[in-house]
Design a protein around this motif. Structure first.
Motif, short mmCIF file in Angstrom:
data_model
loop_
_atom_site.label_atom_id
_atom_site.label_comp_id
_atom_site.label_asym_id
_atom_site.label_seq_id
_atom_site.Cartn_x
_atom_site.Cartn_y
_atom_site.Cartn_z
N ILE A 51 1.07 -1.17 0.28
CA ILE A 51 0.19 0.03 0.06
C ILE A 51 0.75 1.42 -0.01
O ILE A 51 0.64 2.49 -0.73
CB ILE A 51 -0.92 0.07 1.03
N PHE A 52 1.76 0.89 0.36
CA PHE A 52 3.08 2.52 1.04
C PHE A 52 3.57 2.44 -0.53
O PHE A 52 4.04 3.26 -0.70
CB PHE A 52 3.56 2.22 2.42
N GLY A 53 4.16 1.30 -0.97
CA GLY A 53 5.33 1.51 -2.32
C GLY A 53 3.94 2.19 -2.95
O GLY A 53 4.56 2.20 -3.75
N ILE A 54 2.90 1.55 -3.13
CA ILE A 54 2.27 2.27 -4.17
C ILE A 54 1.94 3.09 -4.14
O ILE A 54 1.97 4.67 -5.30
CB ILE A 54 0.87 0.75 -4.73
N GLU A 55 1.55 3.81 -3.36
CA GLU A 55 1.15 5.01 -2.89
C GLU A 55 2.74 6.49 -3.36
O GLU A 55 2.26 7.44 -4.01
CB GLU A 55 0.36 5.31 -0.98
N ASP A 59 2.64 7.79 -9.47
CA ASP A 59 2.60 8.27 -10.56
C ASP A 59 3.60 7.46 -11.97
O ASP A 59 2.94 7.52 -12.66
CB ASP A 59 3.88 9.55 -10.25
N GLU A 60 4.56 7.05 -11.25
CA GLU A 60 5.43 5.92 -11.87
C GLU A 60 4.69 4.59 -12.21
O GLU A 60 4.68 4.79 -14.11
CB GLU A 60 6.46 5.34 -11.27
N GLN A 64 3.11 3.88 -16.17
CA GLN A 64 3.86 2.21 -16.94
C GLN A 64 1.97 1.76 -17.20
O GLN A 64 2.08 1.78 -18.31
CB GLN A 64 3.73 1.58 -15.54
N ILE A 65 1.09 2.04 -16.89
CA ILE A 65 -0.65 1.93 -16.67
C ILE A 65 -0.94 2.43 -18.08
O ILE A 65 -1.29 2.00 -19.54
CB ILE A 65 -1.46 1.93 -16.06
N GLU A 66 -0.50 3.77 -18.23
CA GLU A 66 -1.38 4.81 -19.59
C GLU A 66 -0.13 4.86 -20.46
O GLU A 66 -0.61 4.43 -22.07
CB GLU A 66 -1.42 6.31 -19.11
N LYS A 67 1.09 4.35 -20.60
CA LYS A 67 1.85 4.63 -21.47
C LYS A 67 1.81 2.85 -22.14
O LYS A 67 2.64 2.25 -23.48
CB LYS A 67 3.22 3.73 -21.04
N ALA A 89 0.23 -5.29 -9.28
CA ALA A 89 0.71 -6.17 -9.80
C ALA A 89 2.34 -5.67 -10.71
O ALA A 89 3.18 -6.06 -10.58
CB ALA A 89 0.54 -6.66 -11.52
N ILE A 90 2.15 -3.96 -11.01
CA ILE A 90 2.89 -3.35 -11.83
C ILE A 90 4.35 -3.13 -10.49
O ILE A 90 5.56 -2.74 -10.87
CB ILE A 90 2.58 -1.65 -12.21
N TYR A 91 3.56 -2.52 -9.28
CA TYR A 91 4.29 -2.07 -7.78
C TYR A 91 5.15 -3.71 -7.69
O TYR A 91 6.57 -3.92 -7.92
CB TYR A 91 3.50 -2.41 -6.67
#
Length: 133
Positions: A51-55, A59-60, A64-67, A89-91
Protein backbone atom coordinates in the motif's frame (compact mmCIF):
# COMPACT_ATOMS: atom_id res chain seq x y z
CA UNK A 1 -1.94 -17.54 5.06
CA UNK A 2 -0.18 -18.19 1.75
CA UNK A 3 1.17 -15.52 -0.62
CA UNK A 4 -1.81 -15.82 -3.00
CA UNK A 5 -4.30 -15.21 -0.17
CA UNK A 6 -2.21 -12.31 1.14
CA UNK A 7 -2.08 -10.79 -2.33
CA UNK A 8 -5.86 -11.19 -2.71
CA UNK A 9 -6.47 -9.39 0.60
CA UNK A 10 -4.09 -6.62 -0.48
CA UNK A 11 -5.92 -6.28 -3.81
CA UNK A 12 -9.23 -5.94 -1.96
CA UNK A 13 -7.79 -3.15 0.17
CA UNK A 14 -6.36 -1.36 -2.89
CA UNK A 15 -9.77 -1.65 -4.55
CA UNK A 16 -11.54 -0.20 -1.51
CA UNK A 17 -9.03 2.68 -1.46
CA UNK A 18 -9.83 3.31 -5.16
CA UNK A 19 -13.52 3.60 -4.31
CA UNK A 20 -13.26 5.52 -1.03
CA UNK A 21 -10.30 7.79 -1.84
CA UNK A 22 -9.21 7.61 1.80
CA UNK A 23 -6.27 9.84 2.72
CA UNK A 24 -5.02 8.16 5.90
CA UNK A 25 -3.49 4.93 4.61
CA UNK A 26 -2.31 3.78 8.03
CA UNK A 27 -5.85 3.99 9.37
CA UNK A 28 -7.29 2.31 6.25
CA UNK A 29 -4.90 -0.62 6.64
CA UNK A 30 -5.70 -1.00 10.34
CA UNK A 31 -9.45 -0.87 9.72
CA UNK A 32 -9.18 -3.41 6.91
CA UNK A 33 -7.10 -5.78 9.04
CA UNK A 34 -9.54 -5.49 11.96
CA UNK A 35 -12.70 -5.93 9.91
CA UNK A 36 -11.23 -8.94 8.08
CA UNK A 37 -9.63 -10.38 11.21
CA UNK A 38 -6.17 -10.48 9.67
CA UNK A 39 -3.65 -11.48 12.30
CA UNK A 40 -0.91 -13.00 10.13
CA UNK A 41 2.23 -10.86 10.56
CA UNK A 42 3.46 -11.74 7.03
CA UNK A 43 0.13 -10.61 5.59
CA UNK A 44 0.24 -7.34 7.54
CA UNK A 45 3.83 -6.65 6.48
CA UNK A 46 3.18 -7.38 2.80
CA UNK A 47 -0.03 -5.36 2.79
CA UNK A 48 1.62 -2.36 4.45
CA UNK A 49 4.64 -2.50 2.13
CA UNK A 50 2.43 -2.77 -0.96
CA UNK A 51 0.00 0.00 0.00
CA UNK A 52 2.72 2.47 0.95
CA UNK A 53 4.90 1.38 -1.99
CA UNK A 54 2.08 1.97 -4.45
CA UNK A 55 1.34 5.36 -2.87
CA UNK A 56 5.01 6.38 -2.92
CA UNK A 57 5.41 5.35 -6.58
CA UNK A 58 1.88 6.06 -7.81
CA UNK A 59 2.90 8.56 -10.50
CA UNK A 60 5.32 6.05 -12.06
CA UNK A 61 2.82 3.19 -11.72
CA UNK A 62 0.05 5.22 -13.37
CA UNK A 63 2.50 6.28 -16.09
CA UNK A 64 3.33 2.60 -16.74
CA UNK A 65 -0.37 1.77 -17.06
CA UNK A 66 -1.10 4.69 -19.40
CA UNK A 67 1.99 4.06 -21.51
CA UNK A 68 1.02 0.43 -22.08
CA UNK A 69 -2.63 0.94 -22.98
CA UNK A 70 -3.76 0.66 -26.57
CA UNK A 71 -3.94 4.04 -28.27
CA UNK A 72 -7.74 4.28 -28.09
CA UNK A 73 -7.81 3.61 -24.31
CA UNK A 74 -7.70 6.15 -21.51
CA UNK A 75 -7.06 5.52 -17.82
CA UNK A 76 -10.62 6.60 -16.93
CA UNK A 77 -11.99 3.77 -19.07
CA UNK A 78 -10.36 1.06 -16.94
CA UNK A 79 -12.60 -0.53 -14.31
CA UNK A 80 -11.60 0.10 -10.69
CA UNK A 81 -11.07 -3.65 -10.25
CA UNK A 82 -8.66 -3.88 -13.19
CA UNK A 83 -6.91 -0.70 -12.05
CA UNK A 84 -6.38 -2.11 -8.55
CA UNK A 85 -5.00 -5.36 -10.01
CA UNK A 86 -2.66 -3.47 -12.34
CA UNK A 87 -1.38 -1.19 -9.57
CA UNK A 88 -0.52 -4.16 -7.37
CA UNK A 89 1.06 -6.16 -10.20
CA UNK A 90 3.15 -3.25 -11.49
CA UNK A 91 4.29 -2.50 -7.95
CA UNK A 92 5.40 -6.14 -7.65
CA UNK A 93 7.10 -6.09 -11.04
CA UNK A 94 8.99 -2.85 -10.55
CA UNK A 95 9.65 -2.58 -6.83
CA UNK A 96 9.91 -6.13 -5.41
CA UNK A 97 11.93 -9.24 -6.15
CA UNK A 98 8.86 -11.30 -7.06
CA UNK A 99 9.50 -13.06 -10.40
CA UNK A 100 7.57 -11.39 -13.25
CA UNK A 101 5.88 -14.65 -14.25
CA UNK A 102 4.50 -15.05 -10.74
CA UNK A 103 3.31 -11.42 -10.53
CA UNK A 104 1.58 -11.63 -13.92
CA UNK A 105 0.01 -15.05 -13.24
CA UNK A 106 -1.34 -13.91 -9.87
CA UNK A 107 -2.74 -10.72 -11.43
CA UNK A 108 -4.46 -12.71 -14.19
CA UNK A 109 -5.96 -15.06 -11.58
CA UNK A 110 -7.34 -12.06 -9.66
CA UNK A 111 -8.75 -10.67 -12.92
CA UNK A 112 -10.46 -14.00 -13.65
CA UNK A 113 -11.97 -14.11 -10.17
CA UNK A 114 -13.05 -10.47 -9.74
CA UNK A 115 -13.02 -8.82 -13.16
CA UNK A 116 -15.18 -8.97 -16.23
CA UNK A 117 -14.77 -11.65 -18.91
CA UNK A 118 -12.26 -9.51 -20.80
CA UNK A 119 -10.28 -8.50 -17.71
CA UNK A 120 -7.82 -11.39 -17.74
CA UNK A 121 -6.73 -10.65 -21.32
CA UNK A 122 -6.59 -6.91 -20.68
CA UNK A 123 -4.49 -7.28 -17.50
CA UNK A 124 -2.22 -9.84 -19.14
CA UNK A 125 -1.70 -7.60 -22.19
CA UNK A 126 -0.82 -4.49 -20.18
CA UNK A 127 1.54 -6.37 -17.87
CA UNK A 128 3.24 -8.19 -20.77
CA UNK A 129 3.93 -4.78 -22.34
CA UNK A 130 5.34 -3.48 -19.05
CA UNK A 131 7.69 -6.47 -18.78
CA UNK A 132 8.88 -6.14 -22.41
CA UNK A 133 10.31 -2.74 -21.56
Amino acid sequence: MNRTAIREQTFKLIYSLEIQKQEDLEEAIELYEESNELTDSKAKAYMTDAIFGIEKNKDEIIHQIEKNLKSDWKLERISKIDLAILKLAIYELKYTDIPFKVAINEAVELAKKYGEDSSKNFVNGVLASVVKE
